[in-house]
Design a protein around this motif. Structure first.
Motif, PDB file in Angstrom:
ATOM      1  N   ASP A   1      35.316  38.820  50.197  1.00 14.85           N
ATOM      2  CA  ASP A   1      35.009  37.860  49.134  1.00 14.85           C
ATOM      3  C   ASP A   1      36.234  37.607  48.260  1.00 14.85           C
ATOM      4  O   ASP A   1      36.495  36.473  47.858  1.00 14.85           O
ATOM      5  N   GLY A   2      36.988  38.678  47.953  1.00 17.59           N
ATOM      6  CA  GLY A   2      38.212  38.501  47.186  1.00 17.59           C
ATOM      7  C   GLY A   2      39.237  37.669  47.933  1.00 17.59           C
ATOM      8  O   GLY A   2      39.880  36.775  47.366  1.00 17.59           O
ATOM      9  N   LEU A   3      39.405  37.947  49.229  1.00 17.82           N
ATOM     10  CA  LEU A   3      40.348  37.169  50.030  1.00 17.82           C
ATOM     11  C   LEU A   3      39.893  35.717  50.159  1.00 17.82           C
ATOM     12  O   LEU A   3      40.721  34.793  50.128  1.00 17.82           O
ATOM     13  N   ALA A   4      38.583  35.504  50.291  1.00 17.53           N
ATOM     14  CA  ALA A   4      38.077  34.138  50.390  1.00 17.53           C
ATOM     15  C   ALA A   4      38.339  33.364  49.104  1.00 17.53           C
ATOM     16  O   ALA A   4      38.717  32.179  49.143  1.00 17.53           O
ATOM     17  N   LEU A   5      38.153  34.015  47.965  1.00 11.48           N
ATOM     18  CA  LEU A   5      38.406  33.326  46.694  1.00 11.48           C
ATOM     19  C   LEU A   5      39.874  32.973  46.547  1.00 11.48           C
ATOM     20  O   LEU A   5      40.213  31.912  46.017  1.00 11.48           O
ATOM     21  N   VAL A   6      40.757  33.859  47.024  1.00 12.12           N
ATOM     22  CA  VAL A   6      42.192  33.601  46.909  1.00 12.12           C
ATOM     23  C   VAL A   6      42.607  32.416  47.776  1.00 12.12           C
ATOM     24  O   VAL A   6      43.250  31.464  47.297  1.00 12.12           O
ATOM     25  N   PHE A   7      42.231  32.444  49.058  1.00 11.96           N
ATOM     26  CA  PHE A   7      42.753  31.447  49.999  1.00 11.96           C
ATOM     27  C   PHE A   7      41.865  30.216  50.125  1.00 11.96           C
ATOM     28  O   PHE A   7      42.380  29.093  50.230  1.00 11.96           O
TER      29      PHE A   7
ATOM     30  N   PRO B   1      36.461  34.583  38.448  1.00 11.67           N
ATOM     31  CA  PRO B   1      35.817  35.905  38.522  1.00 11.67           C
ATOM     32  C   PRO B   1      35.220  36.362  37.203  1.00 11.67           C
ATOM     33  O   PRO B   1      34.154  36.984  37.184  1.00 11.67           O
ATOM     34  N   VAL B   2      35.888  36.059  36.089  1.00 13.69           N
ATOM     35  CA  VAL B   2      35.363  36.471  34.782  1.00 13.69           C
ATOM     36  C   VAL B   2      34.033  35.785  34.503  1.00 13.69           C
ATOM     37  O   VAL B   2      33.065  36.422  34.056  1.00 13.69           O
TER      38      VAL B   2
ATOM     39  N   SER C   1      39.139  45.155  35.440  1.00 14.26           N
ATOM     40  CA  SER C   1      40.446  44.682  35.910  1.00 14.26           C
ATOM     41  C   SER C   1      40.659  43.205  35.606  1.00 14.26           C
ATOM     42  O   SER C   1      41.759  42.789  35.208  1.00 14.26           O
ATOM     43  N   MET C   2      39.622  42.358  35.774  1.00 13.80           N
ATOM     44  CA  MET C   2      39.801  40.931  35.535  1.00 13.80           C
ATOM     45  C   MET C   2      39.909  40.615  34.044  1.00 13.80           C
ATOM     46  O   MET C   2      40.659  39.715  33.657  1.00 13.80           O
ATOM     47  N   LEU C   3      39.191  41.337  33.197  1.00 13.92           N
ATOM     48  CA  LEU C   3      39.356  41.130  31.755  1.00 13.92           C
ATOM     49  C   LEU C   3      40.752  41.547  31.313  1.00 13.92           C
ATOM     50  O   LEU C   3      41.378  40.879  30.485  1.00 13.92           O
ATOM     51  N   CYS C   4      41.242  42.639  31.869  1.00 12.95           N
ATOM     52  CA  CYS C   4      42.604  43.083  31.548  1.00 12.95           C
ATOM     53  C   CYS C   4      43.623  42.064  32.052  1.00 12.95           C
ATOM     54  O   CYS C   4      44.592  41.741  31.354  1.00 12.95           O
ATOM     55  N   ALA C   5      43.407  41.541  33.269  1.00 19.03           N
ATOM     56  CA  ALA C   5      44.324  40.539  33.810  1.00 19.03           C
ATOM     57  C   ALA C   5      44.289  39.255  32.987  1.00 19.03           C
ATOM     58  O   ALA C   5      45.329  38.622  32.756  1.00 19.03           O
ATOM     59  N   LEU C   6      43.110  38.851  32.533  1.00 18.82           N
ATOM     60  CA  LEU C   6      43.003  37.647  31.700  1.00 18.82           C
ATOM     61  C   LEU C   6      43.756  37.815  30.390  1.00 18.82           C
ATOM     62  O   LEU C   6      44.496  36.915  29.962  1.00 18.82           O
TER      63      LEU C   6
ATOM     64  N   LEU D   1      42.194  41.470  41.452  1.00 19.64           N
ATOM     65  CA  LEU D   1      41.053  40.982  42.229  1.00 19.64           C
ATOM     66  C   LEU D   1      40.866  41.773  43.518  1.00 19.64           C
ATOM     67  O   LEU D   1      39.767  42.272  43.808  1.00 19.64           O
ATOM     68  N   LEU D   2      41.926  41.923  44.303  1.00 19.83           N
ATOM     69  CA  LEU D   2      41.794  42.564  45.609  1.00 19.83           C
ATOM     70  C   LEU D   2      41.605  44.069  45.489  1.00 19.83           C
ATOM     71  O   LEU D   2      40.821  44.663  46.247  1.00 19.83           O
ATOM     72  N   LEU D   3      42.304  44.717  44.558  1.00 22.16           N
ATOM     73  CA  LEU D   3      42.155  46.160  44.407  1.00 22.16           C
ATOM     74  C   LEU D   3      40.738  46.513  43.952  1.00 22.16           C
ATOM     75  O   LEU D   3      40.107  47.440  44.494  1.00 22.16           O
ATOM     76  N   SER D   4      40.229  45.810  42.969  1.00 22.58           N
ATOM     77  CA  SER D   4      38.882  46.103  42.488  1.00 22.58           C
ATOM     78  C   SER D   4      37.831  45.778  43.541  1.00 22.58           C
ATOM     79  O   SER D   4      36.834  46.502  43.679  1.00 22.58           O
ATOM     80  N   ALA D   5      38.020  44.701  44.314  1.00 24.83           N
ATOM     81  CA  ALA D   5      37.068  44.381  45.379  1.00 24.83           C
ATOM     82  C   ALA D   5      37.074  45.451  46.457  1.00 24.83           C
ATOM     83  O   ALA D   5      36.015  45.842  46.976  1.00 24.83           O
ATOM     84  N   LEU D   6      38.260  45.958  46.792  1.00 25.10           N
ATOM     85  CA  LEU D   6      38.346  47.020  47.792  1.00 25.10           C
ATOM     86  C   LEU D   6      37.674  48.294  47.308  1.00 25.10           C
ATOM     87  O   LEU D   6      36.933  48.957  48.056  1.00 25.10           O
ATOM     88  N   ILE D   7      37.889  48.662  46.049  1.00 27.15           N
ATOM     89  CA  ILE D   7      37.266  49.864  45.492  1.00 27.15           C
ATOM     90  C   ILE D   7      35.750  49.717  45.452  1.00 27.15           C
ATOM     91  O   ILE D   7      35.004  50.635  45.805  1.00 27.15           O
ATOM     92  N   THR D   8      35.275  48.544  45.038  1.00 27.48           N
ATOM     93  CA  THR D   8      33.831  48.315  44.988  1.00 27.48           C
ATOM     94  C   THR D   8      33.215  48.385  46.372  1.00 27.48           C
ATOM     95  O   THR D   8      32.137  48.969  46.565  1.00 27.48           O
ATOM     96  N   GLU D   9      33.886  47.811  47.359  1.00 24.83           N
ATOM     97  CA  GLU D   9      33.362  47.853  48.724  1.00 24.83           C
ATOM     98  C   GLU D   9      33.310  49.285  49.248  1.00 24.83           C
ATOM     99  O   GLU D   9      32.317  49.691  49.873  1.00 24.83           O
ATOM    100  N   GLN D  10      34.329  50.086  48.991  1.00 27.77           N
ATOM    101  CA  GLN D  10      34.325  51.469  49.448  1.00 27.77           C
ATOM    102  C   GLN D  10      33.225  52.276  48.767  1.00 27.77           C
ATOM    103  O   GLN D  10      32.563  53.104  49.403  1.00 27.77           O
TER     104      GLN D  10
END
Length: 336
Positions: free
Chosen positions: A121-127, A176-177, A237-242, A283-292
């Protein structure tokens, strides 16, 4: 034969009108917010982050394709606040509307889930939601400006790149926010609330220092993103990035900190590279952690169910009303 008559909900037109007006208002407000901090590149004013694209993609994902009229209406209001309308404005309006709609269609085709709980989902949103569809708005916008003579030919690719990256950053940071605000769940444990407050305090002190100090300290933002992703997943992560992106954009627009001695093009490139890598990391790091974590919970749940099944079978084999296996075999042989 029974006759079935379809009844139309009389509230449907009113709801559609309300949604259209609300989406247009949100788009226009995001556009005015994005215009507060802009950069001048080769004589053209560009926005490093264009929040309306993120608002448009989020509204399409939450409300469906019926809100395209609200996106077009909001884009029209933004254009009217910037310049007088003409034939080129119609092209800009079409490009700004078609880009998020195409992104929405591509995301739905790829099976995108708005909870962003999977890496795909993160990769889809990016590309599919950001980088690909925003080529439409940037190409149409820069092409029309060049065709009408408002954009010199030597500056075409620079403005096109700034336009494309700004629209894409709006999707990567804002969408994402907005999707997560809808799914936000309060009532954290006291320890988690204290950690979240500590992260907010550290970010509130470190991010302005990293973005406004004359020494280039932008790398200090990444440990905060990793901390937020590990402990609070996508929300943190996204609030911090924003927050970091807004601070960096303000510093770049005012030529402060590490952006002070840079030219216009260098400032744009440095800011866009920082915003892009930061958004991708969060986006990608948090999505990977959530998926794991979801995978681990599924495995633990399956193991628990297997243990319960084995306990049930064991209890059934040792029930008092059931004969031992050897006696059961002897009885069947005698009966046979």
């Amino acid at each position: 034969m029974a006759c079935v008559v379809a009844r139309l909900d009389p509230r449907a037109p009113a709801v559609l009108v309300f949604e259209t007006v609300a989406v247009a208002a949100c788009y226009y407000a995001a556009g005015r917010l994005g215009l507060t901090q802009d950069l001048t590149v080769d004589g053209s004013v560009v926005s490093p982050i264009w929040p309306p694209t993120g608002v448009a993609v989020a509204c399409l994902l939450l409300l469906g394709p019926r809100c395209w009229a609200g996106i077009a209406l909001g884009a029209l209001f933004v254009l009217m606040s910037l310049t007088s309308l003409g034939w080129s404005s119609l092209g800009l309006l079409v490009g700004n509307t078609a880009a998020p709609v195409c992104g929405y269609l591509l995301l739905r085709k790829a099976g995108f889930r708005s909870d962003l709980a999977r890496l795909r989902d993160g990769l889809a949103l990016v590309f599919l939601g950001a980088l690909g569809p925003m080529l439409i708005s940037s190409s149409v916008g820069a092409g029309l400006l060049a065709a009408t003579g408002d954009l010199p030919a030597p500056a075409f690719w620079t403005v096109w790149l700034a336009w494309w990256v700004g629209d894409a950053m709006g999707v990567l940071i804002v969408t994402p926010v907005l999707l997560l605000i809808r799914r936000a769940r309060p009532a954290l444990r006291w320890s988690r609330s204290a950690e979240a407050a500590g992260l907010a305090v550290v970010a509130g002190c470190a991010v302005p220092l990293a973005t406004h100090h004359h020494i280039s300290l932008l790398f200090l933002v990444y440990p905060l993103l990793i901390w937020a992703a590990l402990r609070f997943q996508l929300v943190g992560s996204m609030l911090c990035a924003l927050f970091a992106s807004v601070m960096a954009t303000v510093a770049a627009a005012r030529r402060l900190g590490s952006f002070e001695q840079l030219s216009e093009v260098e400032t744009m490139i440095k800011l866009q590279v920082f915003n892009g890598t930061m958004a991708l990391t969060a986006l990608l790091l948090s999505a990977l952690i959530t998926e794991q974590r979801n995978t681990r919970r599924s495995v633990e749940r399956a193991c628990q169910e297997l243990v319960e099944v084995l306990e049930h079978l064991t209890a059934g084999d040792t029930a008092p009303n059931r004969a031992p296996p050897d006696q059961e075999v002897r009885r069947r042989a005698e009966d046979g």
